[in-house]
Design an enzyme around this catalytic site. Structure first.
Site, PDB file in Angstrom:
ATOM      1  N   HIS A 124     -62.775 -23.465  -1.259  1.00  9.29           N
ATOM      2  CA  HIS A 124     -64.024 -23.293  -2.007  1.00  9.29           C
ATOM      3  C   HIS A 124     -65.051 -22.555  -1.168  1.00  9.29           C
ATOM      4  O   HIS A 124     -64.900 -22.401   0.043  1.00  9.29           O
ATOM      5  CB  HIS A 124     -64.571 -24.650  -2.437  1.00  9.29           C
ATOM      6  CG  HIS A 124     -65.057 -25.470  -1.292  1.00  9.29           C
ATOM      7  ND1 HIS A 124     -64.216 -26.218  -0.492  1.00  9.29           N
ATOM      8  CD2 HIS A 124     -66.290 -25.641  -0.769  1.00  9.29           C
ATOM      9  CE1 HIS A 124     -64.914 -26.810   0.453  1.00  9.29           C
ATOM     10  NE2 HIS A 124     -66.185 -26.469   0.322  1.00  9.29           N
ATOM     11  N   ASP A 161     -69.169 -22.429  -0.188  1.00 13.45           N
ATOM     12  CA  ASP A 161     -70.430 -23.177  -0.215  1.00 13.45           C
ATOM     13  C   ASP A 161     -71.541 -22.256  -0.721  1.00 13.45           C
ATOM     14  O   ASP A 161     -71.630 -21.100  -0.304  1.00 13.45           O
ATOM     15  CB  ASP A 161     -70.806 -23.648   1.196  1.00 13.45           C
ATOM     16  CG  ASP A 161     -70.039 -24.895   1.614  1.00 13.45           C
ATOM     17  OD1 ASP A 161     -69.315 -25.472   0.784  1.00 13.45           O
ATOM     18  OD2 ASP A 161     -70.179 -25.284   2.786  1.00 13.45           O
ATOM     19  N   HIS A 174     -76.282 -25.873  -1.144  1.00 12.06           N
ATOM     20  CA  HIS A 174     -75.552 -27.023  -0.599  1.00 12.06           C
ATOM     21  C   HIS A 174     -76.425 -27.748   0.438  1.00 12.06           C
ATOM     22  O   HIS A 174     -76.410 -28.966   0.530  1.00 12.06           O
ATOM     23  CB  HIS A 174     -74.253 -26.514   0.022  1.00 12.06           C
ATOM     24  CG  HIS A 174     -73.313 -27.560   0.514  1.00 12.06           C
ATOM     25  ND1 HIS A 174     -73.235 -28.822  -0.018  1.00 12.06           N
ATOM     26  CD2 HIS A 174     -72.378 -27.525   1.510  1.00 12.06           C
ATOM     27  CE1 HIS A 174     -72.299 -29.506   0.616  1.00 12.06           C
ATOM     28  NE2 HIS A 174     -71.789 -28.754   1.554  1.00 12.06           N
ATOM     29  N   HIS A 186     -73.757 -25.782   9.225  1.00 14.46           N
ATOM     30  CA  HIS A 186     -74.167 -25.442   7.856  1.00 14.46           C
ATOM     31  C   HIS A 186     -75.593 -24.880   7.838  1.00 14.46           C
ATOM     32  O   HIS A 186     -75.871 -23.901   7.147  1.00 14.46           O
ATOM     33  CB  HIS A 186     -74.120 -26.679   6.949  1.00 14.46           C
ATOM     34  CG  HIS A 186     -72.773 -26.968   6.366  1.00 14.46           C
ATOM     35  ND1 HIS A 186     -71.936 -27.942   6.847  1.00 14.46           N
ATOM     36  CD2 HIS A 186     -72.104 -26.402   5.322  1.00 14.46           C
ATOM     37  CE1 HIS A 186     -70.821 -27.975   6.128  1.00 14.46           C
ATOM     38  NE2 HIS A 186     -70.901 -27.057   5.187  1.00 14.46           N
ATOM     39  N   GLU A 201     -64.511 -22.526   2.819  1.00 20.70           N
ATOM     40  CA  GLU A 201     -63.863 -23.676   3.448  1.00 20.70           C
ATOM     41  C   GLU A 201     -62.539 -23.971   2.750  1.00 20.70           C
ATOM     42  O   GLU A 201     -62.334 -23.608   1.594  1.00 20.70           O
ATOM     43  CB  GLU A 201     -64.791 -24.897   3.371  1.00 20.70           C
ATOM     44  CG  GLU A 201     -66.079 -24.693   4.171  1.00 20.70           C
ATOM     45  CD  GLU A 201     -67.129 -25.766   3.950  1.00 20.70           C
ATOM     46  OE1 GLU A 201     -67.889 -26.036   4.889  1.00 20.70           O
ATOM     47  OE2 GLU A 201     -67.209 -26.313   2.824  1.00 20.70           O
TER      48      GLU A 201
HETATM   49 ZN   LIG Z   1     -68.190 -27.060   1.085  1.00 23.74          ZN
END
Ligand SMILES: [Zn+2]
Length: 208
Positions: free
Chosen positions: A51, A53, A57, A160, A172
């Site tokens: 997926h 981000d 997020h 992040h 990821e």
């Molecule tokens: Zn993620």
């Protein structure tokens, strides 16, 4: 044209990041039960399996998955391999000789964890120094081979914050087990989930 699928299958063998919704298919209609067709409902986290981000997020009010620029998610990508299991930091990345690279996919021993439904908390993540190194070297897209770019339960989630805060796109959940280091053409197309903090994606590589 040979494509290398570096996404993980969504099935019962998919590990779930602690606290996220485990992936499952719910049978709503089944021909075997007398229905006219098979129809399923998906239960999954926006961060299930492979997926991308979205900025929101970690930053309230920032763009969602539908705003991820596809131009950045398709194009030349370098796969590098880092064998240290102590985290992907600036020192480890310095040995990869990134130059003129905009997209980098980091292969670690994590790729060998796929196929095990158990979540492995001792996976290798990107450290704060590693995230800053990527930012300082002009990386715009970074891919990692387990369910989070962050070291597990790292206080403050520095990777992040550094990456998403700088507009770097984070992919990821890649499986790079069968991919040799080198330069590829990458195609990563996340679902256009409006306002969502992440989106599952199919990611394939083609040797360039
Ligand atoms: Zn993620």
């Amino acid at each position: 044209m040979k494509l290398i699928d570096v996404s993980v299958p969504l099935d019962a063998n998919l590990p779930t990041y602690p606290g996220n919704t485990p992936y499952s298919l719910e049978a709503v209609k089944r021909i075997a039960r007398g229905d006219s067709s098979n129809v399923s409902t998906l239960h999954l986290s926006a961060h299930s399996g492979t997926h991308v981000d979205a900025p929101c997020h970690f930053f309230d009010g920032a763009p969602g998955a539908e705003a991820l620029p596809l131009e950045m998610l398709v194009g030349r990508a370098r796969v590098i391999e880092i064998t240290s299991r102590k985290g992907v930091g600036a020192d480890e990345l310095a040995g990869a000789h990134l130059s003129e690279d905009v997209r980098v996919l980091i292969k670690t021993s994590n790729s060998r964890l796929w196929g095990s439904a158990e979540f492995h908390a001792d996976y290798t993540g990107v450290t704060e120094s590693g995230a800053k190194y990527l930012l300082e070297h002009g990386i715009k897209v970074v891919g990692v081979d387990y369910l989070s770019v962050e070291e597990f339960r790292k206080s403050g989630a520095p990777a992040h914050h550094v990456l998403l805060g700088a507009g770097i796109i984070v992919i990821e959940g890649l499986n790079l087990r069968d991919v040799d280091p080198g330069v590829y053409e990458m195609f990563c197309l996340p679902l256009a989930l409006v306002g969502c903090d992440g989106a599952p994606a199919r990611v394939v590589l083609r040797r360039s």
